[in-house]
Design a protein around this motif. Structure first.
Motif, PDB file in Angstrom:
ATOM      1  N   GLY A 120       0.864  -1.333  -0.083  1.00  5.30           N
ATOM      2  CA  GLY A 120       0.110  -0.068   0.000  1.00  5.30           C
ATOM      3  C   GLY A 120       1.003   1.322  -0.101  1.00  5.30           C
ATOM      4  N   ARG A 121       2.029   1.169   0.744  1.00  4.16           N
ATOM      5  CA  ARG A 121       2.851   2.564   0.796  1.00  4.16           C
ATOM      6  C   ARG A 121       3.275   2.810  -0.589  1.00  4.16           C
ATOM      7  N   LEU A 122       4.000   1.654  -1.177  1.00  5.76           N
ATOM      8  CA  LEU A 122       4.544   2.042  -2.466  1.00  5.76           C
ATOM      9  C   LEU A 122       3.572   2.523  -3.408  1.00  5.76           C
ATOM     10  N   VAL A 123       2.162   1.866  -3.595  1.00  5.30           N
ATOM     11  CA  VAL A 123       1.366   2.269  -4.303  1.00  5.30           C
ATOM     12  C   VAL A 123       1.085   3.969  -4.259  1.00  5.30           C
ATOM     13  N   HIS A 124       0.581   4.112  -2.777  1.00  3.86           N
ATOM     14  CA  HIS A 124       0.305   5.640  -2.371  1.00  3.86           C
ATOM     15  C   HIS A 124       1.464   6.674  -2.835  1.00  3.86           C
ATOM     16  N   ASP A 125       2.732   6.210  -2.501  1.00  8.75           N
ATOM     17  CA  ASP A 125       3.639   7.174  -2.888  1.00  8.75           C
ATOM     18  C   ASP A 125       4.308   7.409  -4.332  1.00  8.75           C
ATOM     19  N   PHE A 126       3.734   6.033  -4.999  1.00 11.13           N
ATOM     20  CA  PHE A 126       3.816   6.364  -6.510  1.00 11.13           C
ATOM     21  C   PHE A 126       3.064   7.314  -7.176  1.00 11.13           C
ATOM     22  N   LEU A 127       1.486   7.175  -6.698  1.00 12.09           N
ATOM     23  CA  LEU A 127       0.376   7.963  -7.251  1.00 12.09           C
ATOM     24  C   LEU A 127       0.553   9.247  -6.885  1.00 12.09           C
ATOM     25  N   PHE A 128       1.082   9.580  -5.466  1.00 18.95           N
ATOM     26  CA  PHE A 128       1.157  10.980  -5.126  1.00 18.95           C
ATOM     27  C   PHE A 128       2.478  11.668  -6.160  1.00 18.95           C
ATOM     28  N   SER A 129       3.516  11.106  -6.242  1.00 13.16           N
ATOM     29  CA  SER A 129       4.657  11.542  -6.870  1.00 13.16           C
ATOM     30  C   SER A 129       4.333  11.802  -8.331  1.00 13.16           C
ATOM     31  N   ALA A 130       3.674  10.883  -8.852  1.00 15.69           N
ATOM     32  CA  ALA A 130       3.339  11.107 -10.378  1.00 15.69           C
ATOM     33  C   ALA A 130       2.482  12.159 -10.576  1.00 15.69           C
ATOM     34  N   LEU A 131       1.565  12.220  -9.703  1.00 14.88           N
ATOM     35  CA  LEU A 131       0.290  13.437  -9.823  1.00 14.88           C
ATOM     36  C   LEU A 131       0.840  14.693  -9.371  1.00 14.88           C
ATOM     37  N   HIS A 132       1.726  14.668  -8.365  1.00 13.62           N
ATOM     38  CA  HIS A 132       2.152  15.773  -7.655  1.00 13.62           C
ATOM     39  C   HIS A 132       3.191  16.583  -8.798  1.00 13.62           C
ATOM     40  N   ARG A 133       3.934  15.907  -9.339  1.00  8.84           N
ATOM     41  CA  ARG A 133       5.091  16.395 -10.398  1.00  8.84           C
ATOM     42  C   ARG A 133       4.184  16.744 -11.760  1.00  8.84           C
ATOM     43  N   SER A 134       3.080  16.095 -12.132  1.00  8.49           N
ATOM     44  CA  SER A 134       2.297  16.508 -13.096  1.00  8.49           C
ATOM     45  C   SER A 134       1.859  17.881 -12.838  1.00  8.49           C
ATOM     46  N   LEU A 135       1.186  18.104 -11.746  1.00 14.50           N
ATOM     47  CA  LEU A 135       0.416  19.410 -11.519  1.00 14.50           C
ATOM     48  C   LEU A 135       1.562  20.666 -11.212  1.00 14.50           C
ATOM     49  N   THR A 155       2.678  11.117   3.349  1.00 14.05           N
ATOM     50  CA  THR A 155       2.467  12.265   2.547  1.00 14.05           C
ATOM     51  C   THR A 155       3.422  13.016   1.892  1.00 14.05           C
ATOM     52  N   ARG A 156       4.643  12.261   1.817  1.00 14.82           N
ATOM     53  CA  ARG A 156       5.780  12.880   1.279  1.00 14.82           C
ATOM     54  C   ARG A 156       6.265  12.155  -0.170  1.00 14.82           C
ATOM     55  N   ILE A 157       7.044  13.169  -0.875  1.00 12.79           N
ATOM     56  CA  ILE A 157       7.532  12.390  -1.921  1.00 12.79           C
ATOM     57  C   ILE A 157       8.630  11.432  -1.562  1.00 12.79           C
ATOM     58  N   PRO A 158       8.672  10.347  -2.125  1.00 20.87           N
ATOM     59  CA  PRO A 158       9.828   9.211  -1.864  1.00 20.87           C
ATOM     60  C   PRO A 158      11.340   9.725  -2.024  1.00 20.87           C
ATOM     61  N   SER A 159      12.215   9.306  -1.369  1.00 24.71           N
ATOM     62  CA  SER A 159      13.282   9.910  -1.341  1.00 24.71           C
ATOM     63  C   SER A 159      14.103  10.091  -2.832  1.00 24.71           C
ATOM     64  N   GLN A 160      14.526  11.056  -3.227  1.00 28.67           N
ATOM     65  CA  GLN A 160      15.366  11.246  -4.484  1.00 28.67           C
ATOM     66  C   GLN A 160      14.762  10.451  -5.636  1.00 28.67           C
ATOM     67  N   PRO A 161      13.434  10.771  -6.157  1.00 27.78           N
ATOM     68  CA  PRO A 161      12.947  10.053  -7.230  1.00 27.78           C
ATOM     69  C   PRO A 161      13.401  10.871  -8.459  1.00 27.78           C
ATOM     70  N   ALA A 162      13.497  10.072  -9.577  1.00 28.85           N
ATOM     71  CA  ALA A 162      13.915  10.904 -10.670  1.00 28.85           C
ATOM     72  C   ALA A 162      12.583  10.828 -11.702  1.00 28.85           C
ATOM     73  N   TYR A 163      12.139  12.182 -12.061  1.00 26.91           N
ATOM     74  CA  TYR A 163      10.933  12.428 -12.678  1.00 26.91           C
ATOM     75  C   TYR A 163      11.226  12.438 -14.222  1.00 26.91           C
ATOM     76  N   TYR A 164      10.078  12.245 -15.010  1.00 25.95           N
ATOM     77  CA  TYR A 164      10.233  12.797 -16.297  1.00 25.95           C
ATOM     78  C   TYR A 164      10.771  14.244 -16.596  1.00 25.95           C
ATOM     79  N   ALA A 165      11.417  14.413 -17.676  1.00 19.06           N
ATOM     80  CA  ALA A 165      11.385  16.242 -17.852  1.00 19.06           C
ATOM     81  C   ALA A 165      10.500  16.495 -18.866  1.00 19.06           C
ATOM     82  N   PRO A 166       9.865  17.696 -18.680  1.00 14.99           N
ATOM     83  CA  PRO A 166       8.930  18.414 -19.151  1.00 14.99           C
ATOM     84  C   PRO A 166       9.795  18.770 -20.777  1.00 14.99           C
ATOM     85  N   ARG A 167       9.118  18.823 -21.808  1.00 11.09           N
ATOM     86  CA  ARG A 167       9.653  19.150 -23.053  1.00 11.09           C
ATOM     87  C   ARG A 167      10.095  20.713 -23.018  1.00 11.09           C
TER      88      ARG A 167
END
Length: 603
Positions: A314-329, A356-368
């Motif tokens: 559950g924690r992995l899924v929660h943090d993955f969802l949060f991080s993906a949407l957090h960075r998108s917005l 409720t926090r972003i996982p440590s040191q995630p590497a997100y996609y880069a905007p164009r």
């Protein structure tokens, strides 16, 4: 009374109490069976809101003649055969209760034909699980389930049904939600011999967006971000609405796990946290999202109606969802275009991190990358952050602003023309004009910078020339003593000097020369509301938001052209700059075409 076995029909009627809540429940169960049969065309015929007739016809693989009686018996299924299958269910349903439960409270006829069979076979059932007598039928390949006179033998249940219009509305909603889960399947919904909904199978992104627009409205697609993230065996793709496009109800939130529409508290919390401090209070986000993961990592057998699931991590899924949407917005800002096809290349999950926090040191996609934009030199832009403390002369700054405006490259938010009513910045762009709420925009810029400094542990502080003594309640003075380290982390040096007296000696640099007296009282009020200990850290952003609000340029404070342009450039560099800390929009745009319409030009 002695213990005795219940009749099969009564057992199925009891099970029907969980599976068959209303006509829409039957539609959901039967359409999901069609999905599992591999159908790519499903026709749903309804009469009198489903109480008189529910007929589902598909072109799937069909059911063998010898299996028809088993299909109408409890706990008989082709979808699992062992405990291993049970632990990694890939189908939409397997409990083996739907058909016998439905047949126990309605008149059910099942007709099916497999490929290369000479004919189809038809059976009728009443929930007793006996006296099946298959009869030949000219039905084409696939299956039809005909359900008539719902609750005819349980009149007490029938009384709980609503009006025909209401029941059909529930059916239409279910069909729309199912249609969003399978773009490659065509749907036809007919009510009282009138075609209500027709959807063809679609594959391309443009066609998928057309289907979504037909169900959620074109305004959703016009105000949504398309995302696609993948990491650690998890993939999240779909569409999320901009914070400025929200609703008063949660009626446009669609979340699918491996193609199954679910409502889950963990998922809801992750999405809510991602929209934290960009969504206006009392409003709800809109989204159509698809999470794909290994079937062994999710338990879909948690609820009879299959609307709830349990995640094994559950924690992995929660943090993955949060991080993906957090960075998108966060990356929705002027001049930035989100490249949805670039996935997350790395996702590090720390079991000890807060959910409720972003996982440590995630590497997100880069905007164009956006086109090169003219901006003020960094030293001046930094000075502009604390309005009123500019070190250079106004003449020099105005000259630089005029030089920038003469350059051919235009930044996304254009160049400032005027400060209307000392509240709104009017700027001209290549395609129209921009109106900016100066206070709201500066509040977001300051808030994001404070958050970054706070999480890096580097909120710069400046000592006051003369310490400020404040008289507060004794309980608030106690709070200052208990939370002294927390105040230091925010950039304040605050000490207690008496039973009801505190002394402020330093403030955050970004605060400038604003009304620190009222700010300290507001921060103490926030702490009193949210409590101390661990709750302080969890509510730190709320307190930083309060500081940012006090630090921002006030309405009716006249800004120079240079200051307005500096704010516009900061907005272009700042995450979530489209909304203030309270979720209100910070800027709006009117294109040249919009202006032409106002004055009927070209008409």
């Amino acid at each position: 009374m002695r213990i005795q076995l219940l009749p099969a029909q009564l057992i199925n009627q009891i099970a029907a109490g969980e599976v068959v809540e209303r006509p829409s429940s039957i539609v959901k169960e039967l359409v999901e069976n069609s999905f599992d049969a591999g159908a790519n065309q499903i026709v749903i015929e309804i009469e009198q809101g489903g109480t008189r007739l529910i007929k589902i016809r598909d072109n799937g693989c069909g059911i063998d003649k010898d299996d028809l009686s088993l299909a109408l018996s409890r706990h008989a299924t082709s979808k699992i055969a062992s405990l291993q299958d049970l632990e990694q269910v890939a189908s939409m349903g397997f409990r083996g209760e739907a058909l016998p439960s439905i047949s126990s409270v309605a008149r059910l006829t099942l007709i099916s034909r497999i490929v290369n069979a000479d004919c189809a076979w038809r059976v009728c059932a009443d929930g007793s699980e006996r006296d099946f007598n298959p009869q030949p039928d000219p039905h084409p390949q696939g299956t039809t389930v005909d359900v008539r006179d719902l609750f005819y033998n349980t009149p007490a249940r029938r009384k709980f049904l609503k009006a025909e219009k209401t029941e059909f509305s529930h059916i239409e909603t279910v069909v729309q939600r199912l249609a969003l889960s399978r773009f490659n399947v065509g749907f036809s919904l007919i009510h009282n011999q009138k075609e209500i909904l027709t959807l063809k199978p679609v594959l391309s992104d443009a066609e998928q967006e057309q289907r979504i627009a037909g169900i959620c409205g074109s305004a959703f697609i016009d105000n949504a971000i398309k995302i696609d993230f993948e990491s650690a065996g998890l993939r999240l793709n779909g569409w999320v609405g901009l914070p400025t496009f929200s609703r008063s109800q949660q009626d446009m939130q669609f979340f699918y796990v491996n193609g199954r529409l679910i409502r889950d508290k963990l998922v809801s919390h992750a999405i809510k946290q991602a929209y934290h401090d960009v969504l206006f209070h009392g409003r709800h986000s809109v989204f159509v999202l698809y999470l794909t993961l290994d079937c062994a990592l999710v338990d879909v057998n948690a609820h009879p109606a299959k609307t709830e699931v349990r995640f094994r991590e559950g924690r992995l899924v929660h943090d993955f969802l949060f991080s993906a949407l957090h960075r998108s917005l966060a990356n929705v800002r002027p001049g930035k275009t989100i490249e949805s096809s670039i996935p997350i290349t790395e996702f590090r999950f720390s079991p000890s991190s807060e959910s409720t926090r972003i996982p440590s040191q995630p590497a997100y996609y880069a905007p164009r990358p956006s086109p090169q934009q003219a901006s003020l030199p960094l030293s001046i832009a930094e000075q502009m952050q604390v309005y009123g403390q500019l070190q250079r002369s106004a003449t020099e700054i105005e000259a630089q602003a005029e030089h920038l405006q003469s350059e051919p490259t235009h930044p996304p938010l254009g160049f400032a023309l005027a400060h209307i009513h000392n509240i709104f910045i009017l700027a001209e762009t290549q395609t129209g004009i921009i109106l900016v709420d100066a206070h709201a925009a500066h509040e977001r810029v300051t808030y994001e910078r404070l958050k970054q400094q706070y999480h890096e542990g580097t909120v710069p502080s400046q000592p006051l020339l003369l310490p400020i003594k404040l008289t507060v309640r004794a309980i608030e003075a106690d709070l200052v003593e208990q939370c002294s380290e927390f105040f230091v982390s925010l950039g304040f040096e605050l000490n207690r000097s008496g039973p009801d007296t505190i002394v402020l000696r330093s403030v955050p640099v970004l605060l400038g020369q604003n009304d620190v007296d009222s700010l300290i009282r507001d921060v103490l009020a926030d702490l009193m509301t949210h409590g101390i200990s661990q709750r302080i850290q969890q509510q730190s952003h709320q307190i930083l938001s309060t500081i940012a609000c006090h630090s921002s340029v006030r309405a009716h404070r006249r800004l120079t052209v240079a200051e307005m342009n500096a704010l516009l450039r900061d907005m272009e560099r700042t995450e979530r700059s489209g909304q203030c800390n309270h979720g209100r929009p910070t800027w709006v745009e009117l294109s040249a075409q919009d202006l032409d319409k106002f004055f009927l030009r070209g008409q």
